[in-house]
Design a protein around this motif. Structure first.
Motif, PDB file in Angstrom:
ATOM      1  N   ILE A  34       0.934  -1.295   0.119  1.00 28.70           N
ATOM      2  CA  ILE A  34      -0.102  -0.099   0.123  1.00 28.70           C
ATOM      3  C   ILE A  34       0.722   1.358   0.191  1.00 28.70           C
ATOM      4  N   ASN A  35       2.044   1.031  -0.298  1.00 31.17           N
ATOM      5  CA  ASN A  35       3.061   2.341  -0.324  1.00 31.17           C
ATOM      6  C   ASN A  35       3.213   3.165   0.974  1.00 31.17           C
ATOM      7  N   GLY A 174      -3.769  -8.494  10.487  1.00 30.24           N
ATOM      8  CA  GLY A 174      -4.990  -7.562  10.711  1.00 30.24           C
ATOM      9  C   GLY A 174      -5.141  -7.079  11.908  1.00 30.24           C
ATOM     10  N   LYS A 175      -5.077  -7.883  12.985  1.00 28.59           N
ATOM     11  CA  LYS A 175      -4.980  -7.043  14.480  1.00 28.59           C
ATOM     12  C   LYS A 175      -3.996  -6.046  14.812  1.00 28.59           C
ATOM     13  N   VAL A 176      -2.986  -6.182  14.394  1.00 33.62           N
ATOM     14  CA  VAL A 176      -1.947  -5.005  14.333  1.00 33.62           C
ATOM     15  C   VAL A 176      -2.270  -3.842  13.502  1.00 33.62           C
ATOM     16  N   LEU A 177      -2.775  -4.080  12.303  1.00 35.33           N
ATOM     17  CA  LEU A 177      -3.316  -2.855  11.390  1.00 35.33           C
ATOM     18  C   LEU A 177      -4.310  -2.374  11.847  1.00 35.33           C
ATOM     19  N   LEU A 180      -3.195   0.171  14.377  1.00 37.20           N
ATOM     20  CA  LEU A 180      -2.658   1.442  13.791  1.00 37.20           C
ATOM     21  C   LEU A 180      -3.708   2.111  12.864  1.00 37.20           C
ATOM     22  N   GLU A 181      -4.899   1.689  12.775  1.00 34.23           N
ATOM     23  CA  GLU A 181      -6.277   2.329  12.006  1.00 34.23           C
ATOM     24  C   GLU A 181      -5.643   2.231  10.672  1.00 34.23           C
ATOM     25  N   ILE A 182      -5.461   1.227  10.070  1.00 36.09           N
ATOM     26  CA  ILE A 182      -5.103   1.089   8.640  1.00 36.09           C
ATOM     27  C   ILE A 182      -5.813  -0.105   7.959  1.00 36.09           C
ATOM     28  N   GLU A 183      -6.622   0.385   7.135  1.00 27.88           N
ATOM     29  CA  GLU A 183      -7.804  -0.351   6.345  1.00 27.88           C
ATOM     30  C   GLU A 183      -7.304  -1.611   5.975  1.00 27.88           C
ATOM     31  N   ASN A 184      -7.680  -2.735   6.329  1.00 26.47           N
ATOM     32  CA  ASN A 184      -7.404  -3.988   5.661  1.00 26.47           C
ATOM     33  C   ASN A 184      -8.675  -5.022   5.895  1.00 26.47           C
TER      34      ASN A 184
END
Ligand SMILES: Cc1cc2nc3c(=O)[nH]c(=O)nc-3n(C[C@H](O)[C@H](O)[C@H](O)COP(=O)(O)O)c2cc1C
Length: 193
Positions: A34-35, A174-177, A180-184
């Protein structure tokens, strides 16, 4: 440069020398995809465990990050609170590194960067991997939690009916993201009965 200030968000990723280094690699692959701007530190034990436990070479892992630092480089920008970063994840996190963070013993770049995150009140996620846990481990987890860190052990999940190790790995990433509030969409979310 790939990942450079792409989203205005900067994440420090630390990979320490516990079992489960694959988790760190898979997180980096997702963020590369996702760059996302990442600053990577791999400890010396982790550099030995990567080829032992996975099919990846350390050089491949380093190339997934926007920038990679030597763990002894205490002159690196991420060693200072004046360098803007948004969060840090130590994945996986050994009990030694957990102990270093809990005691503020910042004698390498990974420990110093985590210390900086806590003092600057930035998000710090520790994917602490050990089992069973001693009272020392548990007390260190309590200590870092009180200081503001999120302890996120790579605990198995069965409600999503995983079929492969990859499903379990994706669940943890997924739980880490999520923190971090990163969509996944790496794992099946519980929707109720
Ligand atoms: C193959 C292997 C697996 C290991 N797994 C763990 C583990 O799961 N958890 C842990 O706390 N330490 C584990 N260790 C021990 C750490 O590597 C050791 O404590 C090391 O000093 C950690 O240093 P670091 O935190 O700077 O990477 C493992 C060591 C080896 C060789």
């Amino acid at each position: 440069m790939r990942g450079q200030l792409s989203m205005g968000k900067t994440l420090i990723v630390g990979i320490s020398g516990s079992s489960g280094v694959l988790l760190g690699i898979k997180l980096l692959e997702f963020l590369w995809g996702i760059n996302y701007e990442t600053h990577l530190i791999i400890t010396s034990p982790a550099e030995s465990i990567i080829p032992y436990e996975t099919e990846y070479e350390v050089e491949y892992v380093k190339k997934l990050a926007t920038k990679t630092y030597d763990n002894s480089d205490l002159f690196a920008p991420i060693a200072s609170g004046s360098f803007r970063t948004d969060a840090m994840v130590v994945i996986p996190c050994t009990m030694k590194t957990l102990g270093g963070i809990a005691s503020g013993y910042s004698d390498n770049l990974l420990l110093r960067s985590a210390d900086v995150c806590l003092k600057e009140r930035r998000r710090l996620i520790l994917v602490a991997r050990e089992t069973p846990l001693s009272l020392i481990h548990i007390e260190n987890m309590a200590k870092v939690t009180r200081a503001g860190a999120v302890v996120l052990p790579p605990v198995l999940s069965f409600y999503s009916k995983p079929k492969k190790v990859e499903d379990m790995v994706n669940y943890i990433i997924g739980k880490v993201l999520d923190v971090l509030e990163i969509e996944n969409k790496l794992y099946e979310r519980w929707k109720g009965d």
